[in-house]
Design an enzyme around this catalytic site. Sequence first.
Site, PDB file in Angstrom:
ATOM      1  CB  SER A 107      -3.889  18.790 -15.444  1.00  0.00           C
ATOM      2  OG  SER A 107      -5.297  18.012 -13.720  1.00  0.00           O
ATOM      3  CG  HIS A 143      -5.302  16.382 -18.619  1.00  0.00           C
ATOM      4  ND1 HIS A 143      -4.487  15.751 -19.521  1.00  0.00           N
ATOM      5  CD2 HIS A 143      -5.833  15.546 -17.245  1.00  0.00           C
ATOM      6  CE1 HIS A 143      -4.836  14.187 -18.968  1.00  0.00           C
ATOM      7  NE2 HIS A 143      -5.252  14.488 -17.563  1.00  0.00           N
ATOM      8  CG  ASP A 192      -7.321  15.079 -14.625  1.00  0.00           C
ATOM      9  OD1 ASP A 192      -6.832  13.921 -15.452  1.00  0.00           O
ATOM     10  OD2 ASP A 192      -6.952  15.618 -14.522  1.00  0.00           O
ATOM     11  CG  MET A 222     -11.052  11.877 -11.218  1.00  0.00           C
ATOM     12  SD  MET A 222     -10.093  12.508 -10.045  1.00  0.00           S
ATOM     13  CE  MET A 222      -8.890  12.611 -10.533  1.00  0.00           C
ATOM     14  CG  HIS A 255      -6.988  10.947 -17.849  1.00  0.00           C
ATOM     15  ND1 HIS A 255      -6.351  11.253 -17.097  1.00  0.00           N
ATOM     16  CD2 HIS A 255      -7.871   9.285 -17.355  1.00  0.00           C
ATOM     17  CE1 HIS A 255      -6.314  10.133 -16.313  1.00  0.00           C
ATOM     18  NE2 HIS A 255      -6.859   9.497 -17.150  1.00  0.00           N
ATOM     19  CG  MET A 290      -9.186   9.156 -14.325  1.00  0.00           C
ATOM     20  SD  MET A 290      -8.177   9.859 -13.150  1.00  0.00           S
ATOM     21  CE  MET A 290      -9.043  11.855 -14.538  1.00  0.00           C
ATOM     22  CG  MET A 305      -2.451   7.081 -15.131  1.00  0.00           C
ATOM     23  SD  MET A 305      -3.386   8.654 -15.434  1.00  0.00           S
ATOM     24  CE  MET A 305      -3.503   9.443 -13.674  1.00  0.00           C
ATOM     25  CG  ASP A 363      -2.236  12.485 -15.848  1.00  0.00           C
ATOM     26  OD1 ASP A 363      -1.767  13.596 -14.835  1.00  0.00           O
ATOM     27  OD2 ASP A 363      -2.964  12.408 -15.818  1.00  0.00           O
TER      28      ASP A 363
HETATM   29  C1  DX5 Z   1      -4.482  12.099 -11.427  1.00  0.00           C
HETATM   30  C2  DX5 Z   1      -4.698  12.999 -12.213  1.00  0.00           C
HETATM   31  C3  DX5 Z   1      -3.546  14.177 -13.189  1.00  0.00           C
HETATM   32  C4  DX5 Z   1      -4.167  14.975 -11.618  1.00  0.00           C
HETATM   33  C5  DX5 Z   1      -2.717  15.007 -12.137  1.00  0.00           C
HETATM   34  O1  DX5 Z   1      -5.539  11.386 -10.949  1.00  0.00           O
HETATM   35  O2  DX5 Z   1      -5.718  12.221 -13.731  1.00  0.00           O
HETATM   36  O3  DX5 Z   1      -4.024  14.830 -14.397  1.00  0.00           O
HETATM   37  O4  DX5 Z   1      -4.456  16.490 -12.464  1.00  0.00           O
HETATM   38  O5  DX5 Z   1      -2.354  16.445 -10.997  1.00  0.00           O
HETATM   39  P1  DX5 Z   1      -0.584  16.805 -11.245  1.00  0.00           P
HETATM   40  O6  DX5 Z   1       0.136  17.231 -11.876  1.00  0.00           O
HETATM   41  O7  DX5 Z   1      -0.642  17.585  -9.408  1.00  0.00           O
HETATM   42  O8  DX5 Z   1       0.129  15.222 -10.542  1.00  0.00           O
HETATM   43 ZN    ZN Z   2      -5.097  13.318 -15.663  1.00  0.00          ZN
END
Ligand code: DX5
Ligand code: ZN
Length: 236
Positions: free
Chosen positions: A17, A42, A44, A46, A75, A77, A146, A184
Amino acid sequence: MTTPRPGAKQPARIATSVLAADLCYLAHEVQDIANGGTDWIHIDVMDGSFVPPITFGANMVEAVKKTVDHFLDVHLMIEQPEKHFKEFVKAGAELITVHQEVCPHLHRSLGAIKEYGIQCGVAINPATPVEAIRPVLDLVDLVLVMTVNPGWGGQPFLSSCVGKIEQLAHLRQEKKLSFQIQVDGGIQPETGQLCFAAGADVFVAGSYIFGSKDRKKAIEDLRQAVSPEAVTARIN
Ligand code: DX5
Ligand code: ZN
């Protein structure tokens, strides 16, 4: 091999990620994990509403795509993700995952992703049961379980989610389906191995990999932990 991984596809894949990367040096960071042997990247996304922080948009996918040739796993969110599929596909997304919690018309949302000719995934938060996505399991390429509440990297792994991985792996076998199971949040070798033994195939890791001085070694250690040999050795 005594551990059941019903219907699992081999080998396990590692998706690093970029949330945990130093964004001042994005190209260098992305190249470093590519050289380190990550399978997927990956991304993320948000929106500050479904989850508290705002991160990045399709421009990040485009920037990573320009830098390496890796499979890009996006991903989302975000609320109303359907509004943005086109821009993410155009930017280079090869898999788009949406959250069950923000898609009241889940079949329609997943179908819209498939129409672009890319893979689709559905994610569930720690408090969302597998039952909530059962009706779409035959449509998806991937289910994201998750293992933290989404929003930030570096949170502790919630072991209460492992049972859902087992449940999904059994459903996959029982219904002869082929979706991959992704995990994840808080993934490192120890937690990754628990998920692997339960049936997970794709391991997202952010802070564990980017927080290591030697990212190549971190990826190798995680890959070694999520292998049938390591699980068997632990059992025996
Ligand atoms: C969390 C994200 C993850 C995040 C994971 O909301 O979806 O993908 O980057 O980070 P680590 O591996 O640090 O938990
Ligand atoms: Zn993620």
